[in-house]
Design an enzyme around this catalytic site. Structure first.
Site, PDB file in Angstrom:
ATOM      1  N   MET A   1      -8.579   8.453  -1.996  1.00  0.00           N
ATOM      2  CA  MET A   1      -9.498   9.089  -1.128  1.00  0.00           C
ATOM      3  C   MET A   1      -9.715  10.613  -1.483  1.00  0.00           C
ATOM      4  O   MET A   1      -8.911  11.106  -1.551  1.00  0.00           O
ATOM      5  CB  MET A   1      -9.202   8.685   0.161  1.00  0.00           C
ATOM      6  CG  MET A   1      -8.908   7.289   0.907  1.00  0.00           C
ATOM      7  SD  MET A   1      -8.400   7.178   2.390  1.00  0.00           S
ATOM      8  CE  MET A   1      -7.380   5.581   2.461  1.00  0.00           C
TER       9      MET A   1
ATOM     10  N   HIS B   1      -0.652  -1.299  -4.540  1.00  0.00           N
ATOM     11  CA  HIS B   1      -1.978  -0.723  -4.127  1.00  0.00           C
ATOM     12  C   HIS B   1      -2.128   0.817  -3.980  1.00  0.00           C
ATOM     13  O   HIS B   1      -1.395   0.954  -3.263  1.00  0.00           O
ATOM     14  CB  HIS B   1      -2.452  -1.529  -2.918  1.00  0.00           C
ATOM     15  CG  HIS B   1      -3.961  -1.351  -2.395  1.00  0.00           C
ATOM     16  ND1 HIS B   1      -4.709  -2.138  -3.057  1.00  0.00           N
ATOM     17  CD2 HIS B   1      -4.429  -0.434  -1.537  1.00  0.00           C
ATOM     18  CE1 HIS B   1      -6.085  -1.902  -2.412  1.00  0.00           C
ATOM     19  NE2 HIS B   1      -5.589  -0.772  -1.346  1.00  0.00           N
TER      20      HIS B   1
ATOM     21  N   GLY C   1     -10.342   3.669   4.997  1.00  0.00           N
ATOM     22  CA  GLY C   1     -10.039   5.214   5.369  1.00  0.00           C
ATOM     23  C   GLY C   1      -8.777   5.464   6.031  1.00  0.00           C
ATOM     24  O   GLY C   1      -8.264   6.426   5.894  1.00  0.00           O
TER      25      GLY C   1
ATOM     26  N   HIS D   1      -7.736   1.395  -5.572  1.00  0.00           N
ATOM     27  CA  HIS D   1      -8.885   1.247  -4.731  1.00  0.00           C
ATOM     28  C   HIS D   1      -9.402   2.722  -4.577  1.00  0.00           C
ATOM     29  O   HIS D   1      -8.970   3.546  -3.935  1.00  0.00           O
ATOM     30  CB  HIS D   1      -8.072   0.822  -3.517  1.00  0.00           C
ATOM     31  CG  HIS D   1      -9.200   0.574  -2.467  1.00  0.00           C
ATOM     32  ND1 HIS D   1      -8.829   0.341  -1.003  1.00  0.00           N
ATOM     33  CD2 HIS D   1     -10.409   0.747  -2.129  1.00  0.00           C
ATOM     34  CE1 HIS D   1      -9.843  -0.045  -0.390  1.00  0.00           C
ATOM     35  NE2 HIS D   1     -10.919   0.475  -0.918  1.00  0.00           N
TER      36      HIS D   1
ATOM     37  N   SER E   1       2.437  -1.913   9.106  1.00  0.00           N
ATOM     38  CA  SER E   1       3.039  -2.851  10.283  1.00  0.00           C
ATOM     39  C   SER E   1       3.340  -4.218   9.442  1.00  0.00           C
ATOM     40  O   SER E   1       4.165  -4.756  10.141  1.00  0.00           O
ATOM     41  CB  SER E   1       1.614  -3.207  10.933  1.00  0.00           C
ATOM     42  OG  SER E   1       0.825  -3.972  10.152  1.00  0.00           O
TER      43      SER E   1
ATOM     44  N   SER F   1       1.024  -1.216   0.114  1.00  0.00           N
ATOM     45  CA  SER F   1       0.060   0.092   0.051  1.00  0.00           C
ATOM     46  C   SER F   1       0.847   1.171   0.052  1.00  0.00           C
ATOM     47  O   SER F   1       1.600   1.747   1.045  1.00  0.00           O
ATOM     48  CB  SER F   1      -0.923   0.037   1.185  1.00  0.00           C
ATOM     49  OG  SER F   1      -1.673   1.106   1.297  1.00  0.00           O
TER      50      SER F   1
ATOM     51  N   GLY G   1      -5.913  -4.744   5.149  1.00  0.00           N
ATOM     52  CA  GLY G   1      -6.089  -4.213   6.664  1.00  0.00           C
ATOM     53  C   GLY G   1      -5.364  -4.917   7.533  1.00  0.00           C
ATOM     54  O   GLY G   1      -5.828  -6.398   7.631  1.00  0.00           O
ATOM     55  N   SER G   2      -4.316  -4.711   8.356  1.00  0.00           N
ATOM     56  CA  SER G   2      -3.608  -5.435   9.324  1.00  0.00           C
ATOM     57  C   SER G   2      -2.880  -6.454   8.998  1.00  0.00           C
ATOM     58  O   SER G   2      -2.855  -7.762   9.564  1.00  0.00           O
ATOM     59  CB  SER G   2      -4.587  -5.501  10.524  1.00  0.00           C
ATOM     60  OG  SER G   2      -5.057  -4.529  11.272  1.00  0.00           O
TER      61      SER G   2
ATOM     62  N   ALA H   1      -4.850   3.867   8.077  1.00  0.00           N
ATOM     63  CA  ALA H   1      -3.894   2.982   8.381  1.00  0.00           C
ATOM     64  C   ALA H   1      -3.867   2.692   9.673  1.00  0.00           C
ATOM     65  O   ALA H   1      -4.001   3.750  10.576  1.00  0.00           O
ATOM     66  CB  ALA H   1      -2.538   3.188   7.536  1.00  0.00           C
ATOM     67  N   GLY H   2      -3.376   1.546  10.041  1.00  0.00           N
ATOM     68  CA  GLY H   2      -3.065   1.367  11.536  1.00  0.00           C
ATOM     69  C   GLY H   2      -4.168   0.802  12.548  1.00  0.00           C
ATOM     70  O   GLY H   2      -4.099   1.050  13.680  1.00  0.00           O
TER      71      GLY H   2
ATOM     72  N   ASP I   1      -4.424   3.789  -2.805  1.00  0.00           N
ATOM     73  CA  ASP I   1      -5.380   4.286  -2.014  1.00  0.00           C
ATOM     74  C   ASP I   1      -5.857   5.517  -2.697  1.00  0.00           C
ATOM     75  O   ASP I   1      -5.202   6.556  -2.578  1.00  0.00           O
ATOM     76  CB  ASP I   1      -5.345   4.100  -0.833  1.00  0.00           C
ATOM     77  CG  ASP I   1      -5.604   2.875  -0.153  1.00  0.00           C
ATOM     78  OD1 ASP I   1      -6.469   2.186  -0.371  1.00  0.00           O
ATOM     79  OD2 ASP I   1      -4.481   2.401   0.507  1.00  0.00           O
TER      80      ASP I   1
ATOM     81  N   MET J   1     -12.064   4.976  -2.973  1.00  0.00           N
ATOM     82  CA  MET J   1     -12.763   5.535  -1.935  1.00  0.00           C
ATOM     83  C   MET J   1     -13.094   6.844  -1.753  1.00  0.00           C
ATOM     84  O   MET J   1     -12.537   7.966  -1.440  1.00  0.00           O
ATOM     85  CB  MET J   1     -12.010   5.221  -0.371  1.00  0.00           C
ATOM     86  CG  MET J   1     -11.893   3.680  -0.041  1.00  0.00           C
ATOM     87  SD  MET J   1     -10.666   3.533   1.456  1.00  0.00           S
ATOM     88  CE  MET J   1      -8.999   3.402   0.427  1.00  0.00           C
TER      89      MET J   1
ATOM     90  N   MET K   1     -11.813  -6.137   3.169  1.00  0.00           N
ATOM     91  CA  MET K   1     -11.518  -5.148   4.321  1.00  0.00           C
ATOM     92  C   MET K   1     -11.516  -5.980   5.527  1.00  0.00           C
ATOM     93  O   MET K   1     -12.685  -6.509   6.019  1.00  0.00           O
ATOM     94  CB  MET K   1     -12.329  -4.047   4.422  1.00  0.00           C
ATOM     95  CG  MET K   1     -12.233  -3.097   2.873  1.00  0.00           C
ATOM     96  SD  MET K   1     -10.714  -2.470   2.537  1.00  0.00           S
ATOM     97  CE  MET K   1     -10.117  -1.564   3.939  1.00  0.00           C
TER      98      MET K   1
END
Length: 223
Positions: free
Chosen positions: A35, A31, A141, A64, A198, A7, A175-176, A143-144, A33, A66, A136
Protein backbone atom coordinates in the site's frame (compact mmCIF):
# COMPACT_ATOMS: atom_id res chain seq x y z
CA UNK A 1 -8.87 -28.92 0.65
CA UNK A 2 -8.88 -25.13 0.84
CA UNK A 3 -5.50 -23.43 0.44
CA UNK A 4 -4.21 -20.94 3.02
CA UNK A 5 -2.36 -17.67 2.54
CA UNK A 6 -1.29 -15.73 5.65
CA UNK A 7 -1.39 -11.96 5.35
CA UNK A 8 2.09 -11.01 6.49
CA UNK A 9 1.10 -7.43 7.33
CA UNK A 10 -0.65 -9.00 10.34
CA UNK A 11 2.27 -11.03 11.64
CA UNK A 12 4.42 -10.07 14.61
CA UNK A 13 7.56 -8.75 12.94
CA UNK A 14 9.34 -9.04 16.26
CA UNK A 15 8.95 -12.81 15.86
CA UNK A 16 9.62 -12.85 12.12
CA UNK A 17 12.20 -15.64 12.02
CA UNK A 18 10.25 -17.89 14.36
CA UNK A 19 6.90 -17.40 12.62
CA UNK A 20 8.19 -17.66 9.05
CA UNK A 21 10.20 -20.79 9.82
CA UNK A 22 7.07 -22.56 11.04
CA UNK A 23 4.66 -21.15 8.46
CA UNK A 24 7.01 -22.28 5.69
CA UNK A 25 6.12 -25.87 6.58
CA UNK A 26 2.33 -25.53 6.49
CA UNK A 27 1.19 -22.69 4.18
CA UNK A 28 0.40 -22.60 0.45
CA UNK A 29 1.04 -18.91 -0.28
CA UNK A 30 2.10 -15.74 1.51
CA UNK A 31 -0.07 -12.68 0.94
CA UNK A 32 1.91 -9.44 0.71
CA UNK A 33 -0.15 -6.23 0.92
CA UNK A 34 1.67 -3.35 -0.77
CA UNK A 35 0.00 0.00 0.00
CA UNK A 36 1.30 3.44 -0.93
CA UNK A 37 -1.00 5.63 1.17
CA UNK A 38 -2.83 6.91 -1.93
CA UNK A 39 -5.04 4.16 -3.34
CA UNK A 40 -5.93 3.32 0.26
CA UNK A 41 -5.27 5.50 3.30
CA UNK A 42 -2.63 3.23 4.74
CA UNK A 43 0.99 2.22 4.14
CA UNK A 44 2.21 -1.34 4.74
CA UNK A 45 4.67 -3.68 3.08
CA UNK A 46 6.83 -2.99 0.05
CA UNK A 47 8.94 -4.65 -2.64
CA UNK A 48 11.87 -4.18 -0.25
CA UNK A 49 10.08 -6.43 2.27
CA UNK A 50 9.63 -9.06 -0.44
CA UNK A 51 13.33 -8.90 -1.28
CA UNK A 52 14.18 -9.56 2.38
CA UNK A 53 11.53 -12.28 2.72
CA UNK A 54 12.82 -14.25 -0.26
CA UNK A 55 15.93 -15.20 1.70
CA UNK A 56 13.76 -16.96 4.28
CA UNK A 57 11.16 -18.86 2.25
CA UNK A 58 10.30 -20.87 -0.83
CA UNK A 59 6.54 -20.41 -0.30
CA UNK A 60 4.96 -18.69 -3.36
CA UNK A 61 4.30 -14.99 -2.82
CA UNK A 62 1.10 -13.19 -3.84
CA UNK A 63 1.65 -9.42 -4.08
CA UNK A 64 -1.61 -7.52 -3.59
CA UNK A 65 -1.10 -4.05 -5.08
CA UNK A 66 -3.13 -1.32 -3.39
CA UNK A 67 -1.22 1.48 -5.06
CA UNK A 68 -2.05 4.30 -7.45
CA UNK A 69 0.04 3.00 -10.38
CA UNK A 70 0.20 -0.80 -9.96
CA UNK A 71 1.34 -1.52 -13.50
CA UNK A 72 4.66 0.17 -12.70
CA UNK A 73 5.27 -2.47 -10.01
CA UNK A 74 4.78 -5.49 -12.28
CA UNK A 75 8.26 -5.89 -13.76
CA UNK A 76 10.14 -5.12 -10.51
CA UNK A 77 8.01 -7.72 -8.71
CA UNK A 78 8.64 -10.27 -11.45
CA UNK A 79 12.37 -9.58 -11.08
CA UNK A 80 11.98 -10.46 -7.38
CA UNK A 81 10.37 -13.79 -8.28
CA UNK A 82 6.86 -13.07 -7.02
CA UNK A 83 4.52 -15.90 -8.06
CA UNK A 84 1.21 -13.97 -8.23
CA UNK A 85 0.64 -10.28 -8.95
CA UNK A 86 -2.86 -9.19 -7.93
CA UNK A 87 -4.23 -5.85 -9.13
CA UNK A 88 -7.59 -4.24 -8.37
CA UNK A 89 -9.97 -4.38 -11.32
CA UNK A 90 -10.37 -0.60 -11.47
CA UNK A 91 -6.62 -0.23 -12.14
CA UNK A 92 -6.14 -3.39 -14.21
CA UNK A 93 -8.72 -2.29 -16.78
CA UNK A 94 -6.97 -0.74 -19.75
CA UNK A 95 -3.82 -2.78 -19.08
CA UNK A 96 -5.03 -6.36 -18.56
CA UNK A 97 -3.99 -7.93 -21.86
CA UNK A 98 -0.53 -6.33 -21.89
CA UNK A 99 0.08 -7.07 -18.21
CA UNK A 100 -1.04 -10.67 -18.72
CA UNK A 101 1.48 -11.12 -21.53
CA UNK A 102 4.27 -9.69 -19.37
CA UNK A 103 3.43 -11.90 -16.38
CA UNK A 104 2.79 -15.10 -18.33
CA UNK A 105 6.05 -14.66 -20.27
CA UNK A 106 7.83 -15.12 -16.93
CA UNK A 107 5.78 -18.20 -16.06
CA UNK A 108 3.96 -16.36 -13.26
CA UNK A 109 0.29 -15.78 -12.41
CA UNK A 110 -1.95 -12.75 -12.81
CA UNK A 111 -4.59 -11.96 -10.22
CA UNK A 112 -7.45 -9.50 -10.16
CA UNK A 113 -8.98 -8.08 -6.98
CA UNK A 114 -12.69 -7.29 -6.65
CA UNK A 115 -13.83 -4.73 -4.09
CA UNK A 116 -17.25 -5.16 -2.41
CA UNK A 117 -18.78 -2.56 -4.76
CA UNK A 118 -16.98 -3.65 -7.95
CA UNK A 119 -19.44 -4.93 -10.60
CA UNK A 120 -18.45 -8.32 -11.97
CA UNK A 121 -19.01 -7.09 -15.53
CA UNK A 122 -15.83 -5.03 -15.14
CA UNK A 123 -13.60 -8.13 -15.50
CA UNK A 124 -15.54 -10.22 -18.01
CA UNK A 125 -13.46 -9.31 -21.08
CA UNK A 126 -10.25 -10.67 -19.54
CA UNK A 127 -11.43 -13.17 -16.92
CA UNK A 128 -10.13 -16.01 -19.11
CA UNK A 129 -6.61 -14.61 -18.61
CA UNK A 130 -6.83 -14.58 -14.81
CA UNK A 131 -5.24 -17.21 -12.56
CA UNK A 132 -6.61 -16.02 -9.19
CA UNK A 133 -9.61 -13.80 -8.48
CA UNK A 134 -9.50 -12.21 -5.03
CA UNK A 135 -12.86 -11.18 -3.60
CA UNK A 136 -12.61 -8.55 -0.87
CA UNK A 137 -15.08 -9.19 1.96
CA UNK A 138 -14.01 -5.94 3.65
CA UNK A 139 -13.15 -2.54 2.19
CA UNK A 140 -9.47 -2.57 1.18
CA UNK A 141 -6.76 -0.98 3.25
CA UNK A 142 -7.02 -2.03 6.89
CA UNK A 143 -7.09 -5.23 8.92
CA UNK A 144 -9.81 -5.98 11.47
CA UNK A 145 -12.83 -4.66 9.57
CA UNK A 146 -16.39 -5.98 9.73
CA UNK A 147 -17.24 -8.84 7.37
CA UNK A 148 -19.32 -7.80 4.33
CA UNK A 149 -21.51 -10.86 3.76
CA UNK A 150 -22.87 -9.53 0.45
CA UNK A 151 -19.44 -10.12 -1.12
CA UNK A 152 -20.07 -13.86 -0.97
CA UNK A 153 -22.54 -13.39 -3.83
CA UNK A 154 -19.53 -12.52 -5.98
CA UNK A 155 -17.82 -15.76 -4.91
CA UNK A 156 -20.90 -17.78 -5.88
CA UNK A 157 -21.14 -15.95 -9.21
CA UNK A 158 -17.47 -16.66 -9.96
CA UNK A 159 -17.83 -20.33 -9.11
CA UNK A 160 -20.83 -20.69 -11.44
CA UNK A 161 -19.15 -18.69 -14.20
CA UNK A 162 -15.99 -20.80 -13.97
CA UNK A 163 -17.93 -24.03 -14.28
CA UNK A 164 -20.15 -22.78 -17.10
CA UNK A 165 -17.23 -21.48 -19.15
CA UNK A 166 -14.76 -24.23 -18.19
CA UNK A 167 -12.17 -21.81 -16.84
CA UNK A 168 -9.40 -22.60 -14.37
CA UNK A 169 -8.97 -19.55 -12.14
CA UNK A 170 -8.94 -19.98 -8.37
CA UNK A 171 -11.22 -17.96 -6.07
CA UNK A 172 -9.54 -16.29 -3.12
CA UNK A 173 -11.19 -14.42 -0.24
CA UNK A 174 -9.52 -11.51 1.54
CA UNK A 175 -11.09 -10.08 4.70
CA UNK A 176 -12.43 -11.41 8.01
CA UNK A 177 -11.44 -15.01 7.30
CA UNK A 178 -11.91 -16.65 10.71
CA UNK A 179 -13.92 -19.26 12.59
CA UNK A 180 -17.08 -17.13 12.39
CA UNK A 181 -17.02 -16.95 8.58
CA UNK A 182 -15.19 -20.07 7.31
CA UNK A 183 -18.30 -22.18 6.76
CA UNK A 184 -20.03 -19.51 4.66
CA UNK A 185 -16.88 -18.82 2.65
CA UNK A 186 -16.30 -22.49 1.88
CA UNK A 187 -19.96 -23.05 1.02
CA UNK A 188 -19.82 -20.11 -1.39
CA UNK A 189 -16.85 -21.63 -3.24
CA UNK A 190 -13.58 -20.26 -1.86
CA UNK A 191 -10.40 -22.07 -2.99
CA UNK A 192 -7.94 -19.91 -1.03
CA UNK A 193 -8.43 -18.06 2.26
CA UNK A 194 -6.23 -15.12 3.23
CA UNK A 195 -5.85 -15.35 6.99
CA UNK A 196 -4.75 -12.45 9.15
CA UNK A 197 -5.14 -11.35 12.74
CA UNK A 198 -8.50 -12.91 13.60
CA UNK A 199 -7.90 -16.14 11.71
CA UNK A 200 -4.31 -16.85 12.71
CA UNK A 201 -1.94 -14.37 14.30
CA UNK A 202 -4.07 -13.39 17.33
CA UNK A 203 -5.12 -16.95 18.26
CA UNK A 204 -2.05 -17.68 20.38
CA UNK A 205 1.38 -16.19 21.05
CA UNK A 206 2.92 -19.47 19.83
CA UNK A 207 2.60 -19.74 16.04
CA UNK A 208 2.37 -23.55 16.08
CA UNK A 209 -0.54 -23.39 18.51
CA UNK A 210 -2.18 -20.70 16.36
CA UNK A 211 -1.97 -22.93 13.29
CA UNK A 212 -3.37 -25.87 15.26
CA UNK A 213 -6.36 -23.74 16.30
CA UNK A 214 -6.80 -22.54 12.72
CA UNK A 215 -6.92 -26.11 11.46
CA UNK A 216 -9.39 -27.02 14.19
CA UNK A 217 -11.66 -24.15 13.16
CA UNK A 218 -11.48 -25.14 9.51
CA UNK A 219 -12.26 -28.77 10.30
CA UNK A 220 -15.33 -27.68 12.25
CA UNK A 221 -16.42 -25.42 9.39
CA UNK A 222 -16.26 -28.31 6.90
CA UNK A 223 -18.43 -30.66 8.97
Amino acid sequence: MVKLSPSLMCMDLGKFNEQIAYLNTVMDYYHIDIMDGHYVNNMTLSPWFIEQLQAHTDVPLDAHLMVTNPVEYVEPLLDLGVEVISIHAEHLNGHAFRVSQTIKAQGKKMGVVINPETPMELILDYLHLIDIVTVMTVDPGFAGQKFIVESLNKVRWLKDYRETNELGFLIQIDGSCNEKTYSRMLEAGADILIIGSSGLFSLDEDIAKSVALLNEHLTQAMQ
